[in-house]
Design an enzyme around this catalytic site. Structure first.
Site, PDB file in Angstrom:
ATOM      1  CB  SER A 183      -0.880  -0.093   1.383  1.00 23.91           C
ATOM      2  OG  SER A 183      -1.425   1.504   1.436  1.00 23.91           O
TER       3      SER A 183
ATOM      4  CE1 TYR B  14      -4.473  -2.062   4.508  1.00 23.46           C
ATOM      5  CE2 TYR B  14      -3.623   0.204   4.008  1.00 23.46           C
ATOM      6  CZ  TYR B  14      -4.220  -1.271   3.476  1.00 23.46           C
ATOM      7  OH  TYR B  14      -4.235  -1.302   2.154  1.00 23.46           O
TER       8      TYR B  14
HETATM    9  P1  NDP Z   1     -11.466  -5.735  -1.387  1.00 23.93           P
HETATM   10  O1  NDP Z   1     -11.926  -5.550  -0.071  1.00 23.93           O
HETATM   11  O2  NDP Z   1     -12.146  -4.926  -2.413  1.00 23.93           O
HETATM   12  O3  NDP Z   1     -11.397  -7.093  -1.725  1.00 23.93           O
HETATM   13  C1  NDP Z   1     -10.691  -7.904  -0.902  1.00 23.93           C
HETATM   14  C2  NDP Z   1     -10.323  -9.288  -1.495  1.00 23.93           C
HETATM   15  O4  NDP Z   1      -9.648 -10.080  -0.649  1.00 23.93           O
HETATM   16  C3  NDP Z   1     -11.622 -10.022  -1.646  1.00 23.93           C
HETATM   17  O5  NDP Z   1     -11.459 -11.057  -2.846  1.00 23.93           O
HETATM   18  C4  NDP Z   1     -11.650 -10.764  -0.491  1.00 23.93           C
HETATM   19  O6  NDP Z   1     -12.476 -12.263  -0.491  1.00 23.93           O
HETATM   20  C5  NDP Z   1     -10.312 -11.123  -0.221  1.00 23.93           C
HETATM   21  N1  NDP Z   1     -10.110 -11.269   1.374  1.00 23.93           N
HETATM   22  C6  NDP Z   1     -10.237 -10.546   2.376  1.00 23.93           C
HETATM   23  N2  NDP Z   1      -9.924 -11.261   3.200  1.00 23.93           N
HETATM   24  C7  NDP Z   1      -9.446 -12.357   3.162  1.00 23.93           C
HETATM   25  C8  NDP Z   1      -9.087 -13.645   3.974  1.00 23.93           C
HETATM   26  N3  NDP Z   1      -9.115 -13.434   5.225  1.00 23.93           N
HETATM   27  N4  NDP Z   1      -8.875 -14.586   3.298  1.00 23.93           N
HETATM   28  C9  NDP Z   1      -9.110 -14.669   1.993  1.00 23.93           C
HETATM   29  N5  NDP Z   1      -9.457 -13.704   1.064  1.00 23.93           N
HETATM   30  C10 NDP Z   1      -9.592 -12.667   1.842  1.00 23.93           C
HETATM   31  O7  NDP Z   1     -10.043  -5.159  -1.313  1.00 23.93           O
HETATM   32  P2  NDP Z   1      -8.883  -4.468  -2.557  1.00 23.93           P
HETATM   33  O8  NDP Z   1      -9.199  -5.015  -3.833  1.00 23.93           O
HETATM   34  O9  NDP Z   1      -9.227  -2.977  -2.489  1.00 23.93           O
HETATM   35  O10 NDP Z   1      -7.537  -4.618  -1.950  1.00 23.93           O
HETATM   36  C11 NDP Z   1      -6.670  -5.695  -2.529  1.00 23.93           C
HETATM   37  C12 NDP Z   1      -5.280  -5.504  -1.771  1.00 23.93           C
HETATM   38  O11 NDP Z   1      -4.857  -4.079  -2.222  1.00 23.93           O
HETATM   39  C13 NDP Z   1      -5.199  -5.507  -0.356  1.00 23.93           C
HETATM   40  O12 NDP Z   1      -4.191  -6.196  -0.004  1.00 23.93           O
HETATM   41  C14 NDP Z   1      -5.116  -3.919  -0.085  1.00 23.93           C
HETATM   42  O13 NDP Z   1      -4.796  -3.585   1.380  1.00 23.93           O
HETATM   43  C15 NDP Z   1      -4.550  -3.481  -0.887  1.00 23.93           C
HETATM   44  N6  NDP Z   1      -4.448  -2.117  -1.144  1.00 23.93           N
HETATM   45  C16 NDP Z   1      -5.819  -1.526  -1.885  1.00 23.93           C
HETATM   46  C17 NDP Z   1      -6.063  -0.157  -1.988  1.00 23.93           C
HETATM   47  C18 NDP Z   1      -7.284   0.385  -2.287  1.00 23.93           C
HETATM   48  O14 NDP Z   1      -7.436   1.772  -2.508  1.00 23.93           O
HETATM   49  N7  NDP Z   1      -8.395  -0.374  -2.672  1.00 23.93           N
HETATM   50  C19 NDP Z   1      -4.979   0.766  -1.813  1.00 23.93           C
HETATM   51  C20 NDP Z   1      -3.609   0.149  -1.206  1.00 23.93           C
HETATM   52  C21 NDP Z   1      -3.543  -1.251  -1.053  1.00 23.93           C
HETATM   53  P3  NDP Z   1     -14.125 -12.180  -0.261  1.00 23.93           P
HETATM   54  O15 NDP Z   1     -14.488 -11.530  -1.701  1.00 23.93           O
HETATM   55  O16 NDP Z   1     -14.470 -13.657  -0.341  1.00 23.93           O
HETATM   56  O17 NDP Z   1     -14.491 -11.449   0.600  1.00 23.93           O
END
Ligand code: NDP
Length: 257
Positions: free
Chosen positions: A152, A166
């Site tokens: 991030s 975070y």
């Molecule tokens: P979302 O919340 O939109 O999607 C999260 C995804 O991760 C979903 O597929 C969810 O599965 C899965 N997930 C969450 N927790 C678990 C778990 N315990 N076990 C397995 N799968 C899990 O997140 P983003 O797409 O926004 O984020 C993706 C990555 O990018 C993360 O690491 C986030 O920290 C990072 N990030 C995002 C930013 C943003 O602005 N969006 C900025 C910087 C970093 P399910 O659908 O089943 O819940």
């Protein structure tokens, strides 16, 4: 002059014959990465925790485009499920070349009020899972293998209060990435980190409460799309990433500038 190993076959898609595991591939950035790696020719396994409907939809999208994909339910906070998902992915696809540690949880809250169970959950999902998945994947990766984690922009620049847990979790991936680059480099495996800025997903919607504030913290003044992050992951996964390792690449619209 040393002889170079054969590069990609001209005309073939860049990841043809490769197999990738993308954690958290049911939505957001992970789904975009899964779709992009599949479009580039890779077989793709994706994990999710709750949304089997959305995971199935991503698999369908990939299959309709002529690709191969599998959805695996695995809670990143559970060490045994993480290990089992790597084994299952390698088993289904017959090999494993690319691990993308994307699954993550966000938590922005005042430091004093963060409860112990939140600390454990965020660190288990954002730090321990990438560590264990990399450990399990390393047993399958051959020369040319790739480990790519999604960090991030808050790992490098904490531009507003509330990011203690975070940012701690995402900054830990810097140490993991550099250390694994050193350990796996001799085997021809690269290990890199991608730091997204504000990206329009369920976690951080571009029409959310703090979206305008986050957008103005970037140089471009706008949110990015999941596909923007996926493009950089695809570059690192392909031949273009051959000589990049131990690096952190920002896809953040200039958040860190
Ligand atoms: P979302 O919340 O939109 O999607 C999260 C995804 O991760 C979903 O597929 C969810 O599965 C899965 N997930 C969450 N927790 C678990 C778990 N315990 N076990 C397995 N799968 C899990 O997140 P983003 O797409 O926004 O984020 C993706 C990555 O990018 C993360 O690491 C986030 O920290 C990072 N990030 C995002 C930013 C943003 O602005 N969006 C900025 C910087 C970093 P399910 O659908 O089943 O819940």
């Amino acid at each position: 002059m040393a002889t170079e190993p054969a590069g990609p076959v001209p005309g073939a898609r860049p990841l043809t014959g490769r197999a990738a595991l993308v954690t958290g591939g049911s939505r957001g950035i992970g789904a975009a990465i899964a779709v992009r790696l599949a479009a580039d020719g890779a077989a793709v396994a994706l994990t999710y925790r709750d949304r089997d409907d959305l995971a199935a939809r991503v698999v369908e999208e990939i299959e309709e485009a002529g690709g191969r994909a599998w959805a695996l339910r695995a809670d990143a906070a559970d060490p045994e499920e993480v290990r089992a998902s790597v084994a299952a992915a390698a088993d289904r696809m017959g090999r494993l070349d690319i691990l993308v540690n994307n699954a993550g949880v966000g938590l922005i809250a005042p430091f004093e009020g963060i409860a112990l169970d939140a600390v454990d959950r965020v660190l288990a999902t954002n730090v321990r899972a990438p560590f264990l998945a990399a450990q399990a994947a390393a047993a399958h990766l051959a020369e040319g293998g790739r480990i790519i984690s999604i960090g991030s922009c808050l790992a490098e620049r904490v531009a507003f209060p509330g990011g203690s847990l975070y940012a701690t979790s995402k900054a830990a991936l810097t140490g993991l990435t550099r250390a694994l680059a050193r350990e796996l480099g001799p085997r021809g495996i690269t290990v890199n980190l991608v730091h997204p800025g504000p990206i329009d997903t369920d976690m951080n919607p571009a029409d959310g409460e703090n979206a305008a504030f986050q957008a103005q913290l970037t140089s471009l003044g706008s949110y990015g799309r999941p596909a923007d992050v996926a493009a950089t992951v695809a570059h690192l996964a392909g031949d273009g990433g051959r000589y990049i390792t131990g690096a952190a690449l920002a896809v953040d619209g200039g958040f860190a500038a």
